[in-house]
Each structure stands twice: as structure tokens, then as C-alpha cells.
Write a protein that holds these residues in place. Sequence first.
Motif, PDB file in Angstrom:
ATOM      1  N   ASN A  12       0.828  -1.225   0.000  1.00 31.55           N
ATOM      2  CA  ASN A  12       0.000   0.000   0.000  1.00 31.55           C
ATOM      3  C   ASN A  12       0.855   1.266   0.000  1.00 31.55           C
ATOM      4  O   ASN A  12       0.821   2.075   0.924  1.00 31.55           O
ATOM      5  CB  ASN A  12      -0.956  -0.006   1.199  1.00 31.55           C
ATOM      6  CG  ASN A  12      -1.977  -1.115   1.114  1.00 31.55           C
ATOM      7  OD1 ASN A  12      -2.363  -1.544   0.028  1.00 31.55           O
ATOM      8  ND2 ASN A  12      -2.431  -1.604   2.250  1.00 31.55           N
ATOM      9  N   GLU A  14       0.910   3.639  -2.626  1.00 30.57           N
ATOM     10  CA  GLU A  14       0.512   4.429  -3.787  1.00 30.57           C
ATOM     11  C   GLU A  14       0.995   5.878  -3.726  1.00 30.57           C
ATOM     12  O   GLU A  14       1.242   6.497  -4.769  1.00 30.57           O
ATOM     13  CB  GLU A  14      -1.011   4.414  -3.957  1.00 30.57           C
ATOM     14  CG  GLU A  14      -1.785   5.059  -2.826  1.00 30.57           C
ATOM     15  CD  GLU A  14      -3.295   5.037  -3.051  1.00 30.57           C
ATOM     16  OE1 GLU A  14      -3.741   4.383  -4.005  1.00 30.57           O
ATOM     17  OE2 GLU A  14      -4.024   5.665  -2.248  1.00 30.57           O
ATOM     18  N   ASP A  35       5.584  -7.026  -4.045  1.00 34.12           N
ATOM     19  CA  ASP A  35       4.446  -6.445  -3.329  1.00 34.12           C
ATOM     20  C   ASP A  35       3.718  -7.508  -2.517  1.00 34.12           C
ATOM     21  O   ASP A  35       3.525  -8.635  -2.966  1.00 34.12           O
ATOM     22  CB  ASP A  35       3.480  -5.823  -4.348  1.00 34.12           C
ATOM     23  CG  ASP A  35       2.275  -5.201  -3.676  1.00 34.12           C
ATOM     24  OD1 ASP A  35       2.432  -4.126  -3.078  1.00 34.12           O
ATOM     25  OD2 ASP A  35       1.180  -5.792  -3.758  1.00 34.12           O
ATOM     26  N   SER A  38      -0.956  -5.411  -2.075  1.00 33.03           N
ATOM     27  CA  SER A  38      -1.512  -4.095  -1.763  1.00 33.03           C
ATOM     28  C   SER A  38      -2.963  -4.014  -2.203  1.00 33.03           C
ATOM     29  O   SER A  38      -3.367  -4.615  -3.215  1.00 33.03           O
ATOM     30  CB  SER A  38      -0.704  -2.998  -2.467  1.00 33.03           C
ATOM     31  OG  SER A  38       0.608  -2.919  -1.958  1.00 33.03           O
ATOM     32  N   THR A  39      -3.724  -3.236  -1.461  1.00 34.57           N
ATOM     33  CA  THR A  39      -5.137  -3.042  -1.794  1.00 34.57           C
ATOM     34  C   THR A  39      -5.408  -1.641  -2.338  1.00 34.57           C
ATOM     35  O   THR A  39      -6.559  -1.304  -2.607  1.00 34.57           O
ATOM     36  CB  THR A  39      -6.010  -3.276  -0.545  1.00 34.57           C
ATOM     37  OG1 THR A  39      -5.584  -2.407   0.513  1.00 34.57           O
ATOM     38  CG2 THR A  39      -5.901  -4.721  -0.086  1.00 34.57           C
ATOM     39  N   ASP A  40      -4.351  -0.843  -2.499  1.00 34.98           N
ATOM     40  CA  ASP A  40      -4.530   0.494  -3.075  1.00 34.98           C
ATOM     41  C   ASP A  40      -4.078   0.464  -4.540  1.00 34.98           C
ATOM     42  O   ASP A  40      -4.174  -0.564  -5.194  1.00 34.98           O
ATOM     43  CB  ASP A  40      -3.765   1.541  -2.252  1.00 34.98           C
ATOM     44  CG  ASP A  40      -2.260   1.288  -2.255  1.00 34.98           C
ATOM     45  OD1 ASP A  40      -1.808   0.305  -2.898  1.00 34.98           O
ATOM     46  OD2 ASP A  40      -1.532   2.073  -1.622  1.00 34.98           O
ATOM     47  N   THR A  42      -1.054   0.704  -5.765  1.00 35.34           N
ATOM     48  CA  THR A  42       0.365   0.385  -5.942  1.00 35.34           C
ATOM     49  C   THR A  42       0.601  -0.450  -7.188  1.00 35.34           C
ATOM     50  O   THR A  42       1.491  -0.141  -7.999  1.00 35.34           O
ATOM     51  CB  THR A  42       0.904  -0.365  -4.701  1.00 35.34           C
ATOM     52  OG1 THR A  42       0.819   0.487  -3.557  1.00 35.34           O
ATOM     53  CG2 THR A  42       2.350  -0.766  -4.912  1.00 35.34           C
TER      54      THR A  42
END
Length: 253
Positions: A12, A14, A35, A38-40, A42
Motif C-alpha cells: 500500500n 501508492e 508487493d 496491496s489493496t490500493d 500500488t
Amino acid sequence: MDQLSVVIITLNEERNIGRAIDSVMKVADEIIVLDSFSTDKTAEICKDKGVRFVQEQWHGYAKTKNLANSLSTHEWILSLDADEALDETLQQAVLEAKERGFKGVYIMNRLTNYCGSWIKHSSWYPDFKIRIFPKSKTSWEGEFVHEELNFTENLVENKLKGHLLHYSYYTYTEHRSRADKYSILTAQKLHASGKKVGLMKPYISAFGRFVTMYILKLGILDGWKGFKIAQISAASNILKYKELIRLNKENGN
């Protein structure tokens, strides 16, 4: 000319990763981002930048960085945190080292941006970090936090001109949250090593930490930001040793 793999681990990131990637475009022969799902944005940013993007479950700092290094196709690695970036002087210094041929390891001086201000004191600067090294002769070690780069043989250290810009904390709340997280991890590390402390240790340590950072290391010259850095660091020291005492009691130590 030697070839250079830039390796970055993310979760995460970003708000930072695009800047980090852009800063190494001139020096990298490949850029690898490992990674931890990530949940954003990125992943989207990395793919737009054209880097090699791999996802893997988090295994802790040292193991994850070692895994990321193993993905590189070149012997020489520049290990970059997602919230770091090379300034133009440092980019040029890396290029010149590449032209000469890398030898040993290379140290960068990290300059931290804290809530919008560059911190020149407070024990945060100068802050020398090994960032370029040979893959076959090094590995990251450290089970809990504050991973260290270990060498299989003695390697000459070279300091590079310029700054590794570190965009650390955007708010005081973020600083306190991350500092507390590291304090808990450090307490676990100390407990695992058998460390024991007295009941006054949290407060004595916190007082010493504040005085060192704000007075002895001239944090006062960093203004209000210097005070907050020392205050939060002291508070997290209290948490670290209180947690260590709790863990020792919980396990009958």
C-alpha cells in the motif's frame, strides 16, 4: 559497465512508489517491485511504469527483502524503500560508480522529510545506509524488525555524494502509530533474546531518549518538528520496555 537491479518491497505505497521508481529510471537496468498484495493503487502505478511487478505473501522484513533480491537478474543490487528517492546528485554518483565498475558496497546519506520539513538534526541526520551491494556476498538478517545487511566477506565501503530522500511520515499520528508498531516488534525481539529490565527502565530510557534527540543531537534546531520527533520517540520507548516487562511476566521470567 556493471548492470544494476533496483529492488523495492511494497505494501500500500501508492503515495510513494511512483516517485521512488522515477528516481532510479536513469540508473537501473531493471526495476523489481515485490508487493505483499496491496489493496490500493500500488500495482496499477507499478505496471504503468513498466517495472517487473511480483506479488508474494509477507514473510517479515529480512526474508521478504531476500526473496526480492533473489528475483534480480544482475549481481549488483540497489535496495530502495518505497518511501525513498535518489536526488539528482546521488543519481549521477551512482551512474559514475557504474561506469567505473562497482566494488564493495555503497553508502548513501539519507535525508528525511517529516510532515513536510527536512530534518537536519534530531539524530536523524546524517543517516548513512548501505544501499548498493553484490547479491552473492550479502543477505538480510533479522527476525522481527530493523533488518541488517550481513556480508560473507569483508567488503570496502564507498560513500556516494548526494542524498537519499526519505519521505517518512506525513502526519504526527502516522509517526506515533508506526513507532509503536516497531516498539512492539523490538520488545518481542528483546524478549526472544532473554533480555530483562527493571520497572523503572521504560521511564529512564524515555527520558534519556528525549534529551539525546532534542538537546544533544540538536533537535531543538528542527523547531516544533524536532520536539515532536523526540516526544514520540520517548513515548515509544516507554511502550517498548513496558511490553518487554509484560512478555517476561507472561512467560514467568
